[in-house]
Design a protein around this motif. Structure first.
Motif, PDB file in Angstrom:
ATOM      1  N   PHE A 160       0.820  -1.221   0.000  1.00 19.08           N
ATOM      2  CA  PHE A 160       0.000   0.000   0.000  1.00 19.08           C
ATOM      3  C   PHE A 160       0.856   1.275   0.000  1.00 19.08           C
TER       4      PHE A 160
ATOM      5  N   VAL B 180      -2.429   7.126  -1.112  1.00 19.15           N
ATOM      6  CA  VAL B 180      -3.704   6.609  -0.617  1.00 19.15           C
ATOM      7  C   VAL B 180      -4.863   7.000  -1.526  1.00 19.15           C
TER       8      VAL B 180
ATOM      9  N   GLU C  66      -1.526  -5.998   4.745  1.00 21.61           N
ATOM     10  CA  GLU C  66      -0.468  -5.012   4.526  1.00 21.61           C
ATOM     11  C   GLU C  66       0.881  -5.655   4.842  1.00 21.61           C
TER      12      GLU C  66
ATOM     13  N   ILE D  19      -2.634   4.937   5.767  1.00 26.10           N
ATOM     14  CA  ILE D  19      -3.054   3.661   5.184  1.00 26.10           C
ATOM     15  C   ILE D  19      -4.093   2.987   6.067  1.00 26.10           C
TER      16      ILE D  19
END
Length: 320
Positions: free
Chosen positions: A194, A198, A218, A268
């Motif tokens: 990630f 964003v 993640e 995130i």
């Protein structure tokens, strides 16, 4: 638990090692029948509830009715298969790792943990892999040969060349997956670091979570969170190939780096929470098995503590 580099083993050995580890440690803890996502007829009994006008009298639970002296019916688990999709980030930033595993290997582990457990119930699983040269799409099918082929495809994804052609973005992958999975609800596992902005994947992930249960895995490396004091450090951006020398001896620089990394991870986490996705963080220097088990146990405790949905016989704020 120490896990060997999957690429030190032959593909068949790597997959066999993963299967033995996952089934031995997780089977029985994570495996179980899943409830249908929409009401429907089925063969397995679910929870009992009070009778309301319009219920089929053939679903009356006479034992429960006798114990409570109030008419009760027994719902049924809908006979529906679970369709699982994995959206896997195999871009250049995943070709990195300073712990026990590289991030790309940890991504394979995460998909395997879901795949081996859901395959035993005869459910379908497919994958959409974001890699250099264009995405790879593995249709959702059942069966062990298909499962092993899917994991082999993940293991065989070539490393991206620094400065090579750009791979599809995570947001674009979520958009494509949302269009190809159709209207049928299921489970979507998004495995990525990630690290893209964003705003590039926030909205597509929210749209995906409206129709499917989403688990966001993640993948993190410790060097992405803090810089060690190792003098002059040469770093290379895996996406663009740009090189830069960083004087890591400076305390203020290391503090700024740690603060920026913490801010990024907070952003995130917030985006995943807004999307309604379950969030599992795996570290390349951690025990991925322990982290998966801890996530499942926490999720189960939260589900058990959640208040039951209101009955048609009660008000919205009352509990049965």
């Amino acid at each position: 638990m120490t896990t060997p580099d999957l690429r030190d083993l032959a593909p068949e050995q790597a997959l066999r090692r993963l299967e033995l580890t996952i089934v031995r440690r997780l089977y029985g803890l994570l495996q179980g029948d899943h409830l249908g996502l929409v009401p429907g007829p089925g063969t397995e009994a679910a929870e009992g509830r009070e009778y309301v006008p319009g219920d089929d009298v053939r679903t009356m639970d006479w034992n429960l009715t006798a114990r409570t002296t109030t008419p009760h019916v027994r719902d049924r688990v809908a006979d529906r298969e679970l369709e699982t999709w994995a959206l896997v980030d195999a871009t250049a930033s995943m070709d990195f790792g300073t712990g026990r595993l590289e991030k790309r290997d940890l991504a394979v582990v995460a998909v395997a943990a879901v795949a081996f457990l859901t395959e035993r119930a005869g459910n379908r699983i497919g994958a959409h892999i974001l890699c250099e040269g264009g995405p790879r799409h593995v249709p959702a099918r059942t069966g062990r040969p298909h499962l092993l082929g899917l994991l082999r495809a993940l293991l065989d994804v070539p490393r991206a060349a620094p400065g090579g052609p750009a791979a599809p973005s995570l947001g674009a992958g979520a958009d494509v997956l949302g269009r190809t999975t159709g209207r049928r609800r299921g489970l979507t596992v998004v495995v990525s670091d990630f690290l893209e902005p964003v705003e590039s994947w926030d909205r597509p992930l929210r749209l995906l979570a409206r129709r499917h249960q989403v688990l966001a895995v993640e993948v993190v490396d410790p060097r992405e969170l803090t810089l060690p004091d190792v003098g002059l450090l040469t770093v290379v951006d895996p996406e663009s190939g740009r090189r830069r020398e960083i004087p890591t001896a400076g305390r203020r620089l290391r503090e700024r780096y740690a603060a920026a990394a913490a801010e990024q991870r907070t952003a995130i986490e917030g985006a995943l929470r807004r999307a309604g996705a379950a969030h599992l963080r795996l570290r390349t220097d951690g025990d991925w098995m322990r982290d998966i088990i801890a996530h499942v146990l926490t999720s189960r405790r939260m589900a058990a503590a959640a208040p039951p949905p209101p009955s048609p016989m009660t008000g919205a704020g009352e509990r049965r």
